[in-house]
Design a protein around this motif. Structure first.
Motif, PDB file in Angstrom:
ATOM      1  N   LEU A  48      50.732  40.168  37.123  1.00 26.83           N
ATOM      2  CA  LEU A  48      49.587  41.069  37.167  1.00 26.83           C
ATOM      3  C   LEU A  48      48.999  41.166  35.762  1.00 26.83           C
ATOM      4  CD1 LEU A  48      48.774  42.650  39.679  1.00 26.83           C
ATOM      5  CD2 LEU A  48      50.093  44.576  38.805  1.00 26.83           C
ATOM      6  N   VAL A  49      47.688  41.012  35.662  1.00 28.47           N
ATOM      7  CA  VAL A  49      47.063  41.182  34.349  1.00 28.47           C
ATOM      8  C   VAL A  49      46.006  42.279  34.404  1.00 28.47           C
ATOM      9  CG1 VAL A  49      47.428  38.754  33.715  1.00 28.47           C
ATOM     10  CG2 VAL A  49      45.235  39.460  34.725  1.00 28.47           C
ATOM     11  N   ASN A  50      45.663  42.760  33.228  1.00 32.71           N
ATOM     12  CA  ASN A  50      44.679  43.821  33.091  1.00 32.71           C
ATOM     13  C   ASN A  50      43.358  43.216  32.646  1.00 32.71           C
ATOM     14  OD1 ASN A  50      43.106  45.988  32.267  1.00 32.71           O
ATOM     15  ND2 ASN A  50      44.346  46.385  30.430  1.00 32.71           N
ATOM     16  N   ARG A  52      40.029  44.481  31.805  1.00 28.10           N
ATOM     17  CA  ARG A  52      39.222  45.674  31.510  1.00 28.10           C
ATOM     18  C   ARG A  52      39.466  46.798  32.519  1.00 28.10           C
ATOM     19  NH1 ARG A  52      35.989  41.578  31.026  1.00 28.10           N
ATOM     20  NH2 ARG A  52      34.974  42.082  32.977  1.00 28.10           N
ATOM     21  N   GLY A  53      40.711  47.097  32.738  1.00 28.65           N
ATOM     22  CA  GLY A  53      41.033  48.249  33.571  1.00 28.65           C
ATOM     23  C   GLY A  53      41.270  47.926  35.036  1.00 28.65           C
ATOM     24  N   THR A  54      40.951  46.710  35.456  1.00 27.58           N
ATOM     25  CA  THR A  54      41.232  46.331  36.841  1.00 27.58           C
ATOM     26  C   THR A  54      42.447  45.411  36.845  1.00 27.58           C
ATOM     27  OG1 THR A  54      38.902  46.462  37.351  1.00 27.58           O
ATOM     28  CG2 THR A  54      40.267  45.268  38.903  1.00 27.58           C
ATOM     29  N   LEU A  55      43.306  45.604  37.821  1.00 26.62           N
ATOM     30  CA  LEU A  55      44.504  44.780  37.892  1.00 26.62           C
ATOM     31  C   LEU A  55      44.241  43.559  38.757  1.00 26.62           C
ATOM     32  CD1 LEU A  55      47.023  47.696  38.332  1.00 26.62           C
ATOM     33  CD2 LEU A  55      46.669  46.297  36.298  1.00 26.62           C
ATOM     34  N   THR A  57      45.885  39.853  40.210  1.00 25.55           N
ATOM     35  CA  THR A  57      47.051  39.010  40.415  1.00 25.55           C
ATOM     36  C   THR A  57      46.695  37.581  39.989  1.00 25.55           C
ATOM     37  OG1 THR A  57      47.701  40.398  42.257  1.00 25.55           O
ATOM     38  CG2 THR A  57      48.742  38.238  42.124  1.00 25.55           C
ATOM     39  N   ARG A  89      38.170  39.216  47.547  1.00 25.29           N
ATOM     40  CA  ARG A  89      39.303  39.401  46.672  1.00 25.29           C
ATOM     41  C   ARG A  89      39.104  38.535  45.430  1.00 25.29           C
ATOM     42  NH1 ARG A  89      44.389  38.838  50.223  1.00 25.29           N
ATOM     43  NH2 ARG A  89      44.709  41.070  50.123  1.00 25.29           N
ATOM     44  N   VAL A  90      39.618  39.009  44.319  1.00 26.18           N
ATOM     45  CA  VAL A  90      39.535  38.220  43.093  1.00 26.18           C
ATOM     46  C   VAL A  90      40.951  37.910  42.638  1.00 26.18           C
ATOM     47  CG1 VAL A  90      38.845  38.217  40.679  1.00 26.18           C
ATOM     48  CG2 VAL A  90      37.328  39.193  42.391  1.00 26.18           C
ATOM     49  N   THR A 144      44.991  31.784  49.033  1.00 26.53           N
ATOM     50  CA  THR A 144      45.265  32.773  50.082  1.00 26.53           C
ATOM     51  C   THR A 144      46.711  32.775  50.590  1.00 26.53           C
ATOM     52  OG1 THR A 144      44.070  31.302  51.547  1.00 26.53           O
ATOM     53  CG2 THR A 144      42.978  33.348  50.963  1.00 26.53           C
ATOM     54  N   PRO A 145      47.392  31.618  50.616  1.00 24.78           N
ATOM     55  CA  PRO A 145      48.769  31.705  51.117  1.00 24.78           C
ATOM     56  C   PRO A 145      49.652  32.619  50.263  1.00 24.78           C
ATOM     57  CG  PRO A 145      48.054  29.426  50.980  1.00 24.78           C
ATOM     58  CD  PRO A 145      47.021  30.239  50.286  1.00 24.78           C
ATOM     59  N   VAL A 146      49.223  32.852  49.046  1.00 25.12           N
ATOM     60  CA  VAL A 146      49.999  33.711  48.159  1.00 25.12           C
ATOM     61  C   VAL A 146      49.897  35.168  48.593  1.00 25.12           C
ATOM     62  CG1 VAL A 146      50.131  34.554  45.789  1.00 25.12           C
ATOM     63  CG2 VAL A 146      49.680  32.135  46.235  1.00 25.12           C
ATOM     64  N   MET A 147      48.733  35.506  49.174  1.00 22.96           N
ATOM     65  CA  MET A 147      48.483  36.896  49.500  1.00 22.96           C
ATOM     66  C   MET A 147      48.657  37.130  50.996  1.00 22.96           C
ATOM     67  SD  MET A 147      47.775  37.749  46.500  1.00 22.96           S
ATOM     68  CE  MET A 147      47.383  39.449  46.818  1.00 22.96           C
ATOM     69  N   PRO A 148      49.157  38.296  51.359  1.00 20.42           N
ATOM     70  CA  PRO A 148      49.202  38.611  52.793  1.00 20.42           C
ATOM     71  C   PRO A 148      47.772  38.771  53.293  1.00 20.42           C
ATOM     72  CG  PRO A 148      49.882  40.500  51.469  1.00 20.42           C
ATOM     73  CD  PRO A 148      49.618  39.376  50.517  1.00 20.42           C
TER      74      PRO A 148
ATOM     75  N   GLU B 273      40.594  54.938  32.104  1.00 20.16           N
ATOM     76  CA  GLU B 273      40.406  54.080  30.933  1.00 20.16           C
ATOM     77  C   GLU B 273      40.547  54.894  29.657  1.00 20.16           C
ATOM     78  OE1 GLU B 273      39.215  50.518  31.041  1.00 20.16           O
ATOM     79  OE2 GLU B 273      40.491  51.117  32.720  1.00 20.16           O
ATOM     80  N   LYS B 598      46.951  52.782  39.833  1.00 22.64           N
ATOM     81  CA  LYS B 598      45.982  51.823  40.366  1.00 22.64           C
ATOM     82  C   LYS B 598      46.641  50.978  41.438  1.00 22.64           C
ATOM     83  CE  LYS B 598      43.461  51.366  36.040  1.00 22.64           C
ATOM     84  NZ  LYS B 598      42.047  51.447  36.425  1.00 22.64           N
ATOM     85  N   PRO B 603      51.318  40.225  46.178  1.00 23.62           N
ATOM     86  CA  PRO B 603      51.495  38.913  46.792  1.00 23.62           C
ATOM     87  C   PRO B 603      52.574  38.965  47.871  1.00 23.62           C
ATOM     88  CG  PRO B 603      51.701  38.804  44.397  1.00 23.62           C
ATOM     89  CD  PRO B 603      51.712  40.250  44.771  1.00 23.62           C
ATOM     90  N   GLN B 604      52.551  37.931  48.699  1.00 23.78           N
ATOM     91  CA  GLN B 604      53.569  37.737  49.725  1.00 23.78           C
ATOM     92  C   GLN B 604      54.960  37.942  49.120  1.00 23.78           C
ATOM     93  OE1 GLN B 604      52.523  37.308  53.166  1.00 23.78           O
ATOM     94  NE2 GLN B 604      51.601  35.422  52.481  1.00 23.78           N
ATOM     95  N   ILE B 615      48.270  50.791  33.655  1.00 19.65           N
ATOM     96  CA  ILE B 615      48.069  50.027  32.435  1.00 19.65           C
ATOM     97  C   ILE B 615      48.630  50.836  31.270  1.00 19.65           C
ATOM     98  CG2 ILE B 615      46.342  49.043  30.891  1.00 19.65           C
ATOM     99  CD1 ILE B 615      44.641  48.655  33.498  1.00 19.65           C
ATOM    100  N   PRO B 621      49.912  45.682  32.034  1.00 22.32           N
ATOM    101  CA  PRO B 621      50.265  46.450  33.234  1.00 22.32           C
ATOM    102  C   PRO B 621      51.774  46.704  33.357  1.00 22.32           C
ATOM    103  CG  PRO B 621      48.903  44.530  33.795  1.00 22.32           C
ATOM    104  CD  PRO B 621      49.327  44.367  32.372  1.00 22.32           C
TER     105      PRO B 621
END
Lengths: 149, 631
Positions: A48-50, A52-55, A57, A89-90, A144-148, B273, B598, B603-604, B615, B621
């Motif tokens: 998980l990365v940040n 600018r405030g949004t997490l 994957t 999704r991003v 997508t296979p990574v995510m449910p 933030e 947040k 993931p699966q 954060i 995070p």
């Protein structure tokens, strides 16, 4: 991707592969960010990365494409934020470096075809730049296979 | 004019008024001779009618008008509530609700209201009679000035009392007004002009650049116009007591403001933030040791904290906003099932974060349904058992430390543990030699999705229905659920929830080189591993803390954390959720801080022990551990 018309592609390198994603699915290009491991997630997930405030994957590009692990101590590469599932999704995708932003004629791309060293289900088309082949990735199939669902 | 921007507002306000109608009808049912509920009902329906007319929702306007008409007759005739009347009014209210919901979605055509309107009209005719109508004529309704705030000047028109065909005249006048500019907020709505009780007074807002004199002149030219009042006169007359006649229907001056929840969420994100940035500032200030920077840092910290407290408060919503629909639900269900239920709600004023409250409706509905359907015995059976034939169901909200406990209690038959135990044994959910189920085990069995199918538990009492739904929902909110049941005496479900989701105080623990946040809501205390002797209980390592067994969870193993062997002496964070406890073994403690919660795309395969992520001050995070998943 239509056969006719102009397609804008972002070209990047992952291991020995030159890959491309449709530029309209690329949200942002960022330096590699420190990722937090998600326990239980498959190894292909970097964490998980940040942003600018949004997490977000992040998926490890070299693992997803079956490439060798980049040498440690290299400057870490780049994270490409991609919209998947029609923009719902991003997800982040790590690459070694961004190579080019290319506008090509859709007709010039060859439909999905087998290439050595890459899972054919991940390839949407194959193109050529300066005599070298590149694969246009099916980013949905990749991520997508990574995510449910 | 495009009214779509008002549609959401209309929907929200109509829902409130219609929810109030439910409460009022229930109140009338309890006190059939009382007139107050009828007056309240009349005003609520009247308001919905006015708003719907402004929005141009003809079906809603018409239905509201007919309902209002019946209510007016009942009010004037001081009619007591009868079962038949109540049923009709409940149905009219439900039809109105449906009409509102469909109209806002542009599906007015899907409505068929002919049956209910015919019934309303018949009832009104029965209730009214000539006396009622005469009274209506003597007592002119107050000047019809109410509706959504709309642009333009307020124009009030009174037609001559002796004018024939007042309705047609009024429509003509509106046409002329439309020639002068855009007309909004016509009151009463044009659909009501043809009604018998239209007294020739109307008002609307006119968006026109024309001078007042010209407007007056044009409108008077319609004929049979007694007076046309425009803003200058309005102001002058406002001083005169005559204006007081409108008091009953004047929109209530509220000091509240409706804010889109998304706005509040956006604000919350920004504050988040800011809190994160403050953390970073604090770290920097501590490194610099510059008194001037320290001063600013302290000031900014305080301001951020105040701002955060304010915005959290702005999100707080009293639970009655969700609870208020339950009395009707319980009543209808009880009638349908032939049960007698006295339903009580306590702690209505307790507040929860709006986002949590919104998620709570469904689980509570499931539990209340279960209580009425399966928990409570039919009156005859209750009598046989020496109980009051009227059962009691209580819904209570109670503020605890930093959480809110919401309980649903019934005095019914209780859960049949023997049958459930037998089934749990058969399914291998408990030790085959288990003699009894604790409340805790009972919940675990009931909450299994497979257990909730109706056919599986028909003989048991169907208690499983919806409990898995409730448990899942609660867990997602960082809450927990607890069950207490005594045979013959009843069952209580307790839902525990954090007061706010957005920002919580948390312990930051280190495990290997990773950091995890544990919300303080469920942290009871911390002790040191090695300080208390460990034992083994039911195959799990545990410590004994003040005579209570606390099973241990080694986070390092659970989360698969790599790294060197942990230090031998390390902290145990004791979590407490209702009666359940659990000791979480970590490598070290990095302190306590406010974290912004947040969501993240899990993931699966992600272990089901995280309620979100946050954060940290360094911008990286950290995952938030869900106490419900660890206890």
């Amino acid at each position: 991707m239509s056969d006719a018309g102009v397609v804008r592609l972002l070209l990047f390198r992952v291991g020995r592969l030159t890959c491309a994603a449709e530029a309209e699915t690329v949200r942002e290009i960022l330096p590699r960010l420190q990722a937090t491991r998600i326990p239980g997630a498959p190894p292909v997930v970097a964490g998980l990365v940040n942003v600018r405030g949004t997490l977000v994957t992040v998926v490890e590009g070299w693992r997803a494409l079956g490439q060798p692990e980049p040498p440690t101590g290299s400057d870490g590469g780049t994270t490409v934020l991609l919209e998947v599932g029609g923009g719902r999704r991003v997800l982040g995708f790590t690459v070694d470096e961004v190579v080019d932003l290319l506008t090509v004629d859709g007709g010039a791309l060859e439909r999905r075809q087998a290439l050595p060293g890459i899972d054919p289900t991940l390839v949407r088309a194959v193109g050529r730049r300066a005599g070298h082949l590149f694969v246009v990735l099916d980013t949905d199939a990749l991520l997508t296979p990574v995510m449910p669902s | 004019m495009d009214l779509s921007q008002y549609a959401e507002l209309f929907l929200a306000e109509s829902r409130e008024h219609l929810s109030a109608c439910n409460q009022l009808l229930l109140a009338w049912e309890r006190k059939p001779a009382s007139l107050e509920p009828v007056g309240g009902l009349f005003r609520a329906v009247h308001t919905v009618k006015g708003m719907a007319a402004t929005m141009g929702y003809a079906a809603v306007t018409d239905l509201a008008h007919r309902t209002e008409n019946l209510l007016d007759h009942l009010r004037r005739g001081a009619h007591p509530a009868t079962d038949e009347l109540l049923q009709l009014l409940f149905r009219a209210r439900d039809a109105l609700e449906q009409a509102v919901e469909l109209s806002v979605r542009g599906r007015e055509r899907d409505l068929d209201l002919s049956a209910i309107t015919a019934e309303l009209d018949r009832a009104a005719a029965r209730a009214g009679g000539k006396a009622g109508r005469a009274a209506a004529a003597r007592e002119p309704p107050p000047p019809p000035i109410e509706a959504l705030a709309a642009p333009g000047r307020l124009v009030q028109v009174v037609l001559r009392a002796e004018a024939p065909l007042k309705g047609g005249r009024a429509l003509l006048l509106l046409k002329r007004a439309q020639a002068l500019g855009a007309v909004h907020a016509v009151s009463p709505p044009p659909a009501a002009f043809e009604a018998e009780d239209f007294d020739g007074r109307l008002a609307f807002r006119l968006e026109s650049a024309a001078p007042a004199d010209q407007i007056r002149e044009r409108l008077r030219a319609t004929g049979d116009v007694e007076s046309v009042t425009l803003p200058e006169e309005e102001e002058r007359r406002a001083a005169a007591p005559a204006a007081a006649a409108g008091a009953a229907v004047e929109p209530a001056r509220s000091r509240h403001l409706r804010v889109d929840l998304r706005r509040l969420d956006g604000l919350m994100d920004l504050i988040g933030e800011l809190v994160t940035a403050r953390g970073r500032l604090n770290e920097l200030a501590a490194e610099r040791r510059d008194p001037a920077i320290d001063d600013v840092t302290i000031q900014i910290s305080r301001l951020t904290a105040d701002l955060q407290a304010e915005i959290i408060q702005a999100r707080m919503t009293p639970v009655w906003q969700v609870f208020d629909r339950f009395p009707r639900l319980v009543r209808d269900l009880a009638r349908q099932l032939g049960k007698q239920v006295a339903f009580r709600v306590e702690g209505k004023e307790i507040e929860l974060d709006r986002a949590i409250l919104d998620e709570l409706g469904d689980p509570l509905m499931h539990l209340l349904r279960n209580a009425v359907d399966h928990g409570i015995e039919p009156p005859a059976e209750r009598r046989r058992r020496g109980k009051n034939p009227e059962a009691e169901i209580v819904l209570t909200a109670l503020r605890e430390r930093s959480s809110v406990a919401i309980s649903v209690t019934d005095d019914g038959r209780g859960i049949d543990r023997a049958t459930i135990l037998e089934r749990a044994r058969r399914d291998g959910l408990v030790d085959p030699h288990a003699e009894a189920l604790t409340d805790d085990q009972l919940l675990r069995v009931l909450a299994r999705p497979g257990f909730s199918t109706a056919d599986a538990v028909t003989n048991v009492s169907g208690r499983g229905v919806g409990i898995d739904v409730a448990v899942t929902r609660l867990r997602a909110l960082g809450g927990s659920i607890e069950i207490r049941s005594q045979p013959g005496k009843g069952t209580t479900f307790v839902l525990r929830l954090p007061v706010t989701l957005a920002i919580v105080r948390a312990l930051i623990a280190s495990v290997g080189r990773e950091r995890y946040a544990l919300p303080l809501t469920y942290v009871a205390e911390t002790v040191e591993l090695g300080a208390a002797p460990t034992t083994t209980v039911e195959g799990r390592e545990a410590i004994v803390l003040r005579d209570r067994v606390v099973p241990l969870v080694y986070l390092r193993q659970l989360l698969g954390v790599a790294g060197d062997a942990p230090p031998p002496r390390r902290p145990i964070i004791v979590l407490e959720m209702g009666d359940r406890r659990s000791g979480v073994v970590v490598d070290g403690m990095l302190g306590q801080q406010e974290i912004v919660v947040k969501g993240f795309d899990a993931p699966q395969g992600t272990l089901p022990v995280f309620s979100g992520a946050t954060i940290m001050g360094d911008g990286v995070p950290a995952l938030i551990l869900d106490a419900g998943g660890l206890v």
